[in-house]
Motif scaffolding. Structure first.
Motif, PDB file in Angstrom:
ATOM      1  N   ASP A 671       0.841  -1.201   0.000  1.00 25.25           N
ATOM      2  CA  ASP A 671       0.000   0.000   0.000  1.00 25.25           C
ATOM      3  C   ASP A 671       0.864   1.233   0.000  1.00 25.25           C
ATOM      4  O   ASP A 671       1.696   1.400   0.893  1.00 25.25           O
ATOM      5  CB  ASP A 671      -0.852   0.070   1.283  1.00 25.25           C
ATOM      6  N   LEU A 672       0.666   2.089  -0.978  1.00 26.35           N
ATOM      7  CA  LEU A 672       1.244   3.432  -0.920  1.00 26.35           C
ATOM      8  C   LEU A 672       0.057   4.376  -0.773  1.00 26.35           C
ATOM      9  O   LEU A 672      -0.700   4.587  -1.729  1.00 26.35           O
ATOM     10  CB  LEU A 672       2.024   3.768  -2.192  1.00 26.35           C
ATOM     11  N   ASN A 673      -0.149   4.849   0.440  1.00 27.10           N
ATOM     12  CA  ASN A 673      -1.360   5.608   0.709  1.00 27.10           C
ATOM     13  C   ASN A 673      -1.110   6.595   1.837  1.00 27.10           C
ATOM     14  O   ASN A 673      -0.947   6.181   2.983  1.00 27.10           O
ATOM     15  CB  ASN A 673      -2.497   4.651   1.084  1.00 27.10           C
ATOM     16  N   PRO A 674      -1.086   7.879   1.543  1.00 25.57           N
ATOM     17  CA  PRO A 674      -1.322   8.443   0.212  1.00 25.57           C
ATOM     18  C   PRO A 674      -0.046   8.537  -0.626  1.00 25.57           C
ATOM     19  O   PRO A 674       1.068   8.481  -0.110  1.00 25.57           O
ATOM     20  CB  PRO A 674      -1.804   9.857   0.542  1.00 25.57           C
ATOM     21  N   VAL A 675      -0.294   8.723  -1.929  1.00 25.28           N
ATOM     22  CA  VAL A 675       0.741   9.165  -2.854  1.00 25.28           C
ATOM     23  C   VAL A 675       0.298  10.565  -3.273  1.00 25.28           C
ATOM     24  O   VAL A 675      -0.885  10.773  -3.525  1.00 25.28           O
ATOM     25  CB  VAL A 675       0.803   8.248  -4.092  1.00 25.28           C
ATOM     26  N   PHE A 676       1.218  11.528  -3.291  1.00 22.54           N
ATOM     27  CA  PHE A 676       0.833  12.840  -3.807  1.00 22.54           C
ATOM     28  C   PHE A 676       1.245  12.949  -5.268  1.00 22.54           C
ATOM     29  O   PHE A 676       2.391  12.687  -5.630  1.00 22.54           O
ATOM     30  CB  PHE A 676       1.451  13.978  -2.985  1.00 22.54           C
ATOM     31  N   ALA A 677       0.237  13.277  -6.095  1.00 24.49           N
ATOM     32  CA  ALA A 677       0.493  13.499  -7.514  1.00 24.49           C
ATOM     33  C   ALA A 677       0.646  14.996  -7.718  1.00 24.49           C
ATOM     34  O   ALA A 677      -0.085  15.784  -7.115  1.00 24.49           O
ATOM     35  CB  ALA A 677      -0.663  12.977  -8.343  1.00 24.49           C
ATOM     36  N   PHE A 678       1.588  15.367  -8.559  1.00 23.04           N
ATOM     37  CA  PHE A 678       1.855  16.786  -8.777  1.00 23.04           C
ATOM     38  C   PHE A 678       1.669  17.162 -10.238  1.00 23.04           C
ATOM     39  O   PHE A 678       1.386  16.301 -11.088  1.00 23.04           O
ATOM     40  CB  PHE A 678       3.277  17.125  -8.327  1.00 23.04           C
ATOM     41  N   GLY A 679       1.834  18.442 -10.509  1.00 24.56           N
ATOM     42  CA  GLY A 679       1.659  18.951 -11.870  1.00 24.56           C
ATOM     43  C   GLY A 679       2.795  18.564 -12.800  1.00 24.56           C
ATOM     44  O   GLY A 679       3.761  17.894 -12.401  1.00 24.56           O
ATOM     45  N   LYS A 680       2.653  19.029 -14.007  1.00 22.71           N
ATOM     46  CA  LYS A 680       3.575  18.734 -15.112  1.00 22.71           C
ATOM     47  C   LYS A 680       5.043  18.662 -14.688  1.00 22.71           C
ATOM     48  O   LYS A 680       5.584  19.611 -14.125  1.00 22.71           O
ATOM     49  CB  LYS A 680       3.406  19.840 -16.173  1.00 22.71           C
ATOM     50  N   GLY A 681       5.663  17.555 -14.963  1.00 25.83           N
ATOM     51  CA  GLY A 681       7.110  17.461 -14.778  1.00 25.83           C
ATOM     52  C   GLY A 681       7.564  17.039 -13.394  1.00 25.83           C
ATOM     53  O   GLY A 681       8.743  16.762 -13.190  1.00 25.83           O
ATOM     54  N   LYS A 682       6.625  16.953 -12.436  1.00 22.93           N
ATOM     55  CA  LYS A 682       7.047  16.591 -11.080  1.00 22.93           C
ATOM     56  C   LYS A 682       6.504  15.204 -10.734  1.00 22.93           C
ATOM     57  O   LYS A 682       5.290  14.975 -10.748  1.00 22.93           O
ATOM     58  CB  LYS A 682       6.519  17.646 -10.083  1.00 22.93           C
TER      59      LYS A 682
END
Lengths: 694, 694
Positions: A671-682
């Protein structure tokens, strides 16, 4: 090869009987009624004849070679009978007899015994506790079964785990004039398996479509492998029943809890390209359609109708099932304008109006077949008493042989009065449906198969930069330490080894080490206790977030040190929450590999269980495909001023995770929780990681 | 009363013809074939006989009284013909002729003309551009229609806006052996309307169930009123087609945007207790079941089966459709244990196994009928060749007359071979289905009707504390000022007048006034520009939130004052965001009143369009019912440490809002977005309000 089963040169029935209401009589009767092209040998201890055919006391007394036997003697006699079959050189035995694995206890042992006997004797077993097979190929005509539906030749091959369901479907295919090519219901399936039969039918030129009913998949990986190959050649229509039975066992992780009843089978169907049905009638109608017409190029449908209402219904159904109703080309419109009545509607659906005659239908179907934006033609035809309906059918039938596209007809009529109209369509191979819904759903199934088939078969993503041995070593160390969960720091290093973003971190034992680590990492930091017992750490006060400076870290450390005596700790970079919260997960499915989960974090997963699944390893397009399945997908595209997530990087990380679990089968849950998703390129960063191994 | 239409004592056909492929011939033929119990008068300018019956040059020459005429002459002759009908004293005219409203332009005028002529002459009109009616009552036997399905007496009355769809359904009911009681397809419906027919059938003792197909509802309020009354007496099965046609016009508010295609019709069906279908086959099967068996007391089903697979399928379907499969009572279990085979499964579904004979079926069905936890019995019966299947049917059939609960039979068989078994069930009034899915869905429809019928009919909430005239005055002032939107302060006062929580507020023009107001309200405050042009204020910098002190207010005021020259402002209490964000809305639906919307705010409504609808005014239980429909409903029950919202107070506010719009029909749109819902005992507060009037 299953030729001896499905194309037997001779059949013996051990346990044949002259009593009419017995299976031993019924099988002989069905073989004779179907016009089986080979000798039938009844075996009976005393009778000289069974149903007018010479009978033999044992299989060893049968004069000719025997490909296939039915065994219908009581279960205690089966081992002896099989040994005789071995001596005789029988190729396959259908064990109709029940009382084996399905009754548990001694039955399980009895089944193991007959499997061993058969293996030693070189006999393939079908069953036990089963119906049998049929093959309508005129060269064979084998009805090796005790059911009641007559053998009507067709191009649908039908495999059913439940004999009852198989018989219902077979009977409906008979009524629909679709018929069957081959049939199999193999009960306990102790030897000849569902995948083996699907593979055999995949190579049978007379089979255009395969129906497969299952209640469970004993070897899901094999099913997946075979079905994936075969579905590239011809459609497989799947139906799983028992959807609402007692739910899957609860498991102690978020990911586990998200894997709902039936997710696995539905996922296997999806990954294998099997078209899934939840209704037998819809299934039969789709099989009927596919068995009679070519597979279209795509899902763009041209509809014609002679009354408004049914045209609307078929349009509703097709669109709801994901098909397209393209605009007619200028050329098509011009052609139709020239020939149709002034009151006709020249769009898609084309409404030729009730008074249209044969010439109008001909012109319309021809124009739709010629329109390059249209892949299939669906005709809605209510038979007006003032129209030459047979003429209409004749004109359309004449177009069918040359047509490279499917033509389907919904003929709404009084079946006795307009029997000739119906048979004219059918004789030309045009499937006939009673309802706009039915025809539209069947065509949609065909069309969706076509779309799926045309997608490129992208290989799972490969990564040359992963450090396999790092991850393998961490797992081995965990197992060596007799731990269930990989320690935090090690788990983070496993992610890093696979190129999955994780916070900078250090494992520490003392306050001094903690402060040094924090200086190296940079504030703010997170402090977590490193403990096997504290799985959901945030519930037990084992996590302190957003520690902004030395003082805050020091206070938290001292407090935790007091509560978790002798524990070690993780100091990690605090990521904050300016990203979009998602979760990655993986769960090992016995016999199948790992199921990967992608979900939207926080409230979305808690309240809506918004998650999508795929089997590892994933291709990048598959990863993006499952992301798009989420109800909350628009969140990833950016709402409320948040910038859109970098989907490509998110998919890349998910593929890497799928490789991590595939490479390391000892991982049972991740489990990876949470994972933070970021904007373009990160690249995304996994804030919390939990890896369970065994 | 529509007796002259549905029970005509005599029928004339104006435009009768001896040419067989004409409507004027077909109607005469259908009347004769159906064995109509009254005189038929063909009217033809020259012919002495039509199909062997004496014909008359005009309706005035007909010797006897005429209840009903068919008019099939061309449209230009209809007015003259109707005038003659008036002189003759005709009661009802079915205008089959087309070319009226449906063609637009002059057709609309032509239709208005015939409506006027008929009204003046005291004639009711049916149509124009329509099929006609049927009545299978043996006292009538009227087939006043030109379609092809034969008249088979039954208890289903069928009303279809699309003649094509009506004919398809009628034909299927014929095939299913359900037949019909009455039939009507009234085309343009210029006079006799759908609600009027439903009301008539509501009072017809021979009609047990009504089918109603619509493409649009010209008078939704009347439909709702009538259908609501009739559905208390007998089930109405509704089908709306055209679900995917070009969407509803976009409107400039959140609420408007949430009202999806078809929401209105589906909502009317729901509020009226009409059972909604999207598939003709499902609709027909449900009508068949309901027309043959008593309505159950509830939705608790007892299933029996003789093979596992189909039993599982019917269980899946019933549970997915919201029915219950209760555990069998101890007594039932004991009874079954005594009689069934040892291998039988004594649970729900009961599996009597394939070898069960008539006595086992009898005992099982009897035990299930006697079990007080069970409302209906569903039998899954695959006909084994070794079982006395006719005996099984006979035993079950014998139980039907005494049974107070529905019994339905799924008979999976080869229909020719087992014809007697099927007819034995049917002759006892037990509906027979081919598939487990079909029987289960039909029974679920019946059961869900029963549940709905048993709910108390709660009146809309009334409030003695509302100040109606305050709200009415604010609206009048807005209209007098030629404004579209009620000014902020006035809108807040309207809410307060109806007991809906709103922030303390004041309208101000100068900084000085603003500061005084803020002192009275207490910081923090919100500052909003008051402007017609700035509808979605937060997009245009017209809102400043959470102004914590005098300095902050002063800065914001000066800044806004500069941008919005001469504007007035609202200073209001800042509510913060410790509540749960929801939205209330209302939208006027022409001819129907107001549709109320409840949704979860923020991301839920933006991303998931998570909203539910009801018609104003609402009862409290209806308000709670729609809240529970939201995907995100668990949020209101409290997640992530938030306390649950006070649903009762939330429902109270929603009911008050529904009264506000009902009392003030000038309100075309109302949005409270967001509303903050709080925990136990604290009423919700509407933070932003927007009221559009006309």
């Amino acid at each position: 090869m299953l030729d001896s089963l499905f194309r037997p040169k001779s059949v013996a029935v051990i346990g044949a009987s002259n009593r009419r209401l017995t299976i031993g009589y019924r099988i002989i009767q069905n073989l004779l009624d179907s016009g089986y092209n080979g000798p039938v040998y009844p075996v009976h201890p005393k009778a000289a004849f069974i149903k007018s055919i010479p009978a033999y006391p044992t299989i060893l007394d049968v004069p000719g070679d025997v490909d296939l036997v039915h065994v219908v003697v009581k279960s205690s006699l089966v081992p002896m009978v099989l040994k005789d079959c071995g001596k005789k050189g029988v190729k396959v035995a259908i064990i109709n007899t029940a009382g084996f694995k399905e009754v548990g206890g001694d039955g399980i042992k009895a089944e193991e015994e007959i499997v061993k006997i058969a293996k030693d004797a070189g006999i393939r077993l079908f069953g036990p506790n089963c119906q049998g097979i049929m093959n309508s190929d005129p060269e064979v005509n084998a009805y090796c079964n005790f059911t009641f539906t007559k053998l009507r030749p067709g191009h649908v091959s039908l495999l059913a785990q439940s004999g009852g369901v198989g018989e219902v479907i077979n009977n409906r295919l008979y009524e629909l004039d679709a018929g069957i090519r081959m049939y199999a219901s193999n009960g306990n399936a102790c030897d000849v398996s569902i995948p083996e039969i699907i593979e055999y039918w995949g190579n049978d030129p007379g089979t255009r479509v395969i129906i497969c009913h299952v209640e469970s998949l004993p070897d899901p990986a094999l099913f997946l492998k075979v079905a994936k190959e075969v579905s590239k050649k011809k459609p497989i229509l799947g139906m799983k029943t028992g959807r609402t039975e007692a739910g899957a066992k609860a498991v102690g992780s978020h990911t586990g809890g998200l894997v709902k009843q039936d997710t696995t089978t539905e996922l296997i169907f999806e990954e294998a390209g099997v078209i899934s049905f939840s209704d037998e009638e819809d299934l039969c109608q789709a099989a009927y359609a596919i068995s009679r017409q070519p597979i279209p190029k795509g899902n763009r449908i041209g509809i014609m109708t002679n009354t408004g209402g049914p045209g609307i219904i078929s349009a509703d159904e097709l669109i709801e099932a994901g098909c397209e109703l393209p605009d007619l080309s200028e050329k098509t419109q011009a052609r139709l304008r020239e020939v149709l009545h002034a009151e006709a509607t020249i769009s898609n659906p084309v409404d030729v109006i009730a008074t249209a005659g044969p010439e109008h239908y001909k012109a319309t179907v021809e124009a739709l077949l010629d329109d390059e934006n249209i892949d299939s033609v669906l005709i809605n035809f209510i038979t007006p008493f003032f129209v030459d309906c047979e003429g209409v059918a004749r004109e359309i039938a004449a177009l069918a042989p040359k047509a490279q596209k499917p033509i389907m007809a919904i003929v709404m009529t009084e079946k006795e009065g307009w029997a000739k109209t119906i048979s004219t369509f059918r004789d030309a191979g045009i499937p006939v449906f009673d309802f706009p819904e039915t025809g539209a759903k069947a065509l949609a199934a065909m069309s969706n198969y076509a779309v799926r088939k045309s997608l490129p078969d992208e290989a799972p993503a490969e990564f040359s930069d992963v450090e396999k041995d790092v991850a393998a070593k961490k797992i081995q160390e965990t197992l060596d330490a007799k731990r269930e969960f990989v320690p935090q720091k090690a788990a983070i290093e496993m992610l890093e080894a696979y190129g999955i973003g994780a916070p900078k971190s250090a494992e520490v034992g003392t306050l001094d080490e903690a402060l040094k680590a924090a200086d190296a990492i940079g504030y703010p930091v997170v402090l977590k206790v490193e403990s096997e017992d504290v799985v959901h750490k945030s519930d037990s006060g084992g996590v302190a977030l957003n520690l902004k400076d030395k003082g805050a870290l020091e206070a938290s450390f001292k407090e935790m040190e007091g509560r978790f005596k002798g524990a070690r700790f993780l100091v990690a970079q605090f990521i904050g929450d300016d990203g979009i919260e998602v979760l990655f997960g993986a769960k090992k499915e016995e016999g199948l590999g790992h199921m990967v989960v992608f979900g939207l974090g926080g409230i979305f997963v808690e309240v809506l269980q918004d998650a999508a699944f795929a089997l590892a390893p994933l291709s990048k397009s598959r990863a993006i495909e499952i992301m798009k399945k989420l109800k909350g997908y628009p969140l990833l595209e950016g709402v409320r001023g948040k910038s859109p997530a970098d989907l490509d990087l998110l998919a890349d990380s998910l593929c890497r995770l799928s490789r991590l679990v595939t490479d390391n089968p000892q991982i049972t849950e991740l489990d990876l929780n949470p994972v933070f998703a970021f904007g373009k390129g990160k690249a995304p960063i996994a804030v919390d990681v939990r890896i369970k191994v065994k």
